[in-house]
Design a protein around this motif. Sequence first.
Motif: not given
Length: 310
Positions: A114, A118, A122-123
């Motif tokens: 993360i 990402a 998406l994150r």
Amino acid sequence: MSEIQHLQPSMSADFDSRNLDWYIDRIVQSLVFIAGISAIIFIIGIFVFITMEGFGFLLEDFTFREFFLSPFWEPSDEDAPEYGILALVAGTASVTGLAMVVAIPFSLGAAIFIGEFATGKLRESLKVLVELLAAIPSVVWGFIGLSIMNPLIIDLFDVPVGLNVLNAGIILGLMAAPIMTSIAEDALKAVPDRYREAAEALGATRWQVIFKTVLPAAKNGLLGAVLLGVGRGFGETMAVLMATGHAVNIPSSLFDPVRALTATIAAELGETAVGSPHYQALFTIGIFLFIITFLINLSADLIVRGIRKG
């Protein structure tokens, strides 16, 4: 003269407005102070309450050797009640230790992905998902351990009962993973970007930057995340009560049923007479748990604050 008379009401209105703003500001400051100090007051109140309830046992029936070194917990025995929590401590430690073995790789892996890989939607989606996992009630995790993990462990490992250290450790690890992921990601984000840029300028690959630069720089924050996970494991009740088998036993394998300290309090407190030695012994366990979890969380908080200041 007329101009002065015209300005006086305007000046009075401005003065009243400033006074009102000042009073509102003072009220808001007072409310924020009360809200902040209330948490400390509540913690002190809880500690005083459980200490008062267990004080009689500490004065009359408590012996350090029996309480901490005896594996026999038989407070309901009318002839010779025993108040040894060694087996309960061993059960709690074994479940929490296995939970950390499960949670640490998942948490660090999720935090690295993360925080370092990402981007964009998406994150944000992954961060929301982690927060949703943290919001799942512990009793729901307990039902998962009881109805899903229990038959699965029986089928996979050919054991008579699936409610054991392995079951509870997996469930507790999944429960602790979200909070550990959040704290670990904060620790990774606290590493200055110039560290990454300097490593990349020297020719390091993306993985080398993470393992050689970012993780060592964030080690204090990552340790704080692990300690918070340990504190969560020590303090968990319902899921552990439902997934461990609830047997007073010092485990010798992952497939042994155990009983945790918190589960003992939850299961027995409602069935004991108020003021009895058994009742007071349960509150003494509560004092022990309070001190342990407080020290763990305090250590984690100091470590995390240290990395943020650094």
